[in-house]
Design a protein around this motif. Structure first.
Motif: not given
Ligand code: SF4
Ligand code: SF4
Lengths: 256, 419
Positions: B19-24, B26, B41, B97-98
């Protein structure tokens, strides 16, 4: 080894590559060693549908993001990932020239090379004497936009956007802003800035130039070192594994 | 405390590390609209923090500095519980999520960590206990006998083509739906049977509270019962999480394949329609479908209920249906905690509904958040202008009705069109 440039090229970079390979192997082998065979019965689906679902699993997040967070898509994905980082790393003429020295067939990408600025197609790394290469790529008038200077601006906007976004989120208490973020964003910023300064020969003398290029390569080596241990690894592994596994899990395994 | 945590497997390694923490993810979550702190996330991050403590060197050496943390105090565990029960496991964040990170699956594992540490909402915990021990069968004996009498069909018939799976929740919340399912099967001339007892309370509740032992015991018990009757098809009325569990996961839980196929009733009815086995009349009403996240997004049953509905109503497609279904927020046990449902079950099974102050507050706040979480989905269904909103899950139906919509169960709509 006379200066930081030689040291970076001859010592730091090879060491970084070794650490990278070991780290990447460690990350990927974890998947192999924790594997366990499952027993599944799926709903039958046709291959046409399965292939569409494969494409859709990559496409869906982009469309969703465009609808729900357009600013994030523009800055985070388009400016930063596509224009700022991917094109710059892989197609900037200077980078092609350098990578070609290590991997000869990389030179096949010359027709796609991106010049440093819109006004010059000449490669500063190989000029001014002997063997001058001109960036005579397929981009034509597009080089007005597709050039190192512009892309650097996009990359810097992307990095700043990310840093500000993460800082605001952290202040608000978001749990997903992690300590690793503190390391990787400044590192990227240093790489971009030193690269830009070097390419533009900001330092007027040779020592200064070699110092800047040395720092650029040293920071790139550091990037390579942390690559397998930070979120940067998504580019090599996480993204591809994630989406392909999702497709396998939902569409092949379940028939969704 | 580290032994409360799940073992690593390839998907879990991916969800944990990539997980890159992009919050896409959300905006896909219904609970994100209740409070941004409930972004998928950020809920999953509680588990990542725990896994970092157990599985990474940096986590062991540096602890919280690198985001590694296992709750220590009772208050900290309760805080985690508050987040873990703001997830309906709807799977929307998974596909948006990407990176294909299934935060719902992470929250499921988080609930396991909670359960292993002794934490689960009391009502769900008690229901799980009853299901795991089989005690629910004796407690619901009178209710079941009464139902079987009114259904007037074969019970426990060996070798019938179809076994209709009826759970206690089906019976308690939607007895009319079960009886209408019976009516449709009769009209289609199906060779079918009912089980001799309810098959679980709302199985597998172990998966909901994170009790893996219960999950295995309950799935094993129900599957062995089904195998004893050797039907060709086991047909589920509920479109909730029973579908993915019995359709896709049970074989993996028990590590073997079964001699029957599991279908949702909409899949069976679609087969009838194609074969001309069921005569349905047009009702003249307009209707839209609220897809159940578990049936549609996690189960792939999208086309079948639509095709059946198109045969009986003027069907209107909602803006986000099928794999993009809008979650109402009640999945993964949350809707079972709503006051009316809780009390109905409590009364039928003789469970004391008494909660202590903290538990009471937890359940009340969750119920309030559940109401808020469903709004986006409800508004979208309202916008279709359909006269009826059709649902495949009794709990979703209750939420839709509570929001003032004219909602009806899929089976009931079809039954009213049976010629
Ligand atoms: S789960 Fe996926 S979408 Fe959400 S923050 Fe992580 S990488 Fe981004
Ligand atoms: S599974 Fe659904 S409810 Fe759970 S976090 Fe993801 S979007 Fe939210």
């Amino acid at each position: 080894m006379s200066d930081i440039l030689d040291f970076s090229l001859e010592v730091l970079f090879p060491v970084a590559l070794v650490i990278f390979v070991a780290g990447a192997a460690y990350r990927v082998l974890k998947y192999v060693f924790t594997f366990r065979r499952g027993v599944y019965v799926n709903r039958p689906t046709g291959w046409g549908y399965r292939i569409w679902r494969l494409v859709d699993s990559f496409l869906h997040p982009v469309i969703f993001n465009l609808k729900t967070k357009p600013l994030e898509l523009l800055n985070g994905f388009l400016f930063f990932h596509i224009l700022g980082v991917i094109l710059l790393i892989f197609l900037l003429a200077q980078h092609i020239a350098y990578i070609e020295k290590i991997i000869p067939f990389y030179g096949l990408l010359w027709p796609l090379a991106i010049p440093l600025s819109s006004s010059t197609g000449a490669l500063t790394v190989t000029s001014p004497v002997g063997n001058i290469k001109f960036v005579n790529s397929i981009w034509g008038p597009l080089t007005l936009l597709l050039n190192g200077d512009f892309l650097t601006i996009f990359a810097v906007i992307g990095v700043f956007y990310k840093v500000i976004e993460k800082t605001i989120e952290k202040i608000k208490g978001a749990r997903h802003v992690r300590s690793g973020d503190l390391l990787i964003w400044p590192l990227l910023f240093v790489i971009i800035v030193t690269g830009w300064l070097t390419a533009h020969h900001v330092a007027s003398d040779m020592t200064g130039y070699r110092l800047l290029l040395g720092l650029h390569i040293a920071s790139a080596a550091l990037f390579v070192v942390v690559w397998p241990f930070t979120k940067y690894f998504h580019f090599i592994w996480g993204y591809w594994f994630g989406k392909l596994y999702e497709w396998y899990n939902l569409t092949l395994r379940r028939g969704v | 405390m580290a032994n409360v945590l799940p073992k690593l497997s390839p998907p879990l390694v991916h969800y944990f590390e990539d997980c890159v923490g992009c919050a896409a993810c959300a905006p896909s979550c219904p609970y994100y609209y209740v409070d941004h702190k409930y972004a998928p996330v950020d809920k999953a991050e509680f588990l990542r923090q725990m896994l970092r403590s157990k599985y990474t060197l940096a986590g062991k050496l540096l602890g919280r500095v690198v985001g590694a943390k296992i709750p220590r105090t009772d208050a900290e565990w309760w805080e985690v519980m508050q987040y873990a029960y703001r997830c309906a496991d709807c799977g929307h964040c998974y596909t948006t999520c990407p990176f294909g990170i299934d935060s719902g699956a992470m929250v499921r594992r988080l609930r396991e960590a909670l359960y292993n540490a002794g934490y689960a909402p009391p009502v769900l915990n008690e229901l799980n206990r009853l299901e795991k021990s089989g005690e629910y069968v004796t407690r619901s004996k009178g209710l079941w006998e009464d139902f079987v009498k009114s259904a007037g069909v074969p019970v426990g018939k060996k070798g019938a083509r179809v076994l209709l799976m009826v759970t206690l929740i089906d019976l308690l919340l939607s007895r009319d739906v079960v009886l209408n399912a019976v009516k449709i099967l009769r009209a289609a001339g199906e060779d079918f049977t009912l089980p001799e007892r309810p098959l679980g309370v709302a199985p597998p509740l172990g998966a909901v509270v994170g009790d893996r032992e219960s999950l295995r015991a309950v799935v094993s018990d129900i599957i062995s019962y089904m195998e004893g009757l050797s039907p060709q098809y086991v047909v589920l009325i509920s479109g909730c999480y029973q579908y993915p569990y019995f359709r896709f996961e049970a074989t993996d839980v028990l590590k073997r394949k079964f001699g029957f196929k599991v279908l949702h009733i909409s899949e069976l009815l679609y087969e009838y329609l194609k074969a001309g086995r069921l005569k349905l009349k047009k009702l003249g009403t307009s209707a839209t479908l609220h897809d159940s996240c578990q049936l549609a997004r996690r189960g792939g049953v999208v086309k079948e209920p639509r095709e059946v509905l198109k045969a009986v109503v003027n069907y209107i497609e909602p803006k986000h249906g099928g794999l993009e279904a809008m979650c109402l927020g009640g999945g993964a046990g949350i809707a079972l905690l709503a006051k009316d449902v809780r009390e109905a079950i409590g009364k039928a099974l003789g469970i004391s509904a008494k909660l202590d102050v903290r538990e009471e507050k937890f359940v009340e706040e969750l119920e309030g958040d559940y109401g808020k979480a469903s709004r986006k989905g409800v508004d979208e269904l309202k916008k279709t202008g359909a006269e009826v909103v059709v649902a495949t899950c009794p709990l979703a139906l209750a939420a839709l009705r509570a929001s003032g919509l004219n909602a009806e169960h899929f089976v009931n709509v079809v039954a009213s069109a049976v010629e």
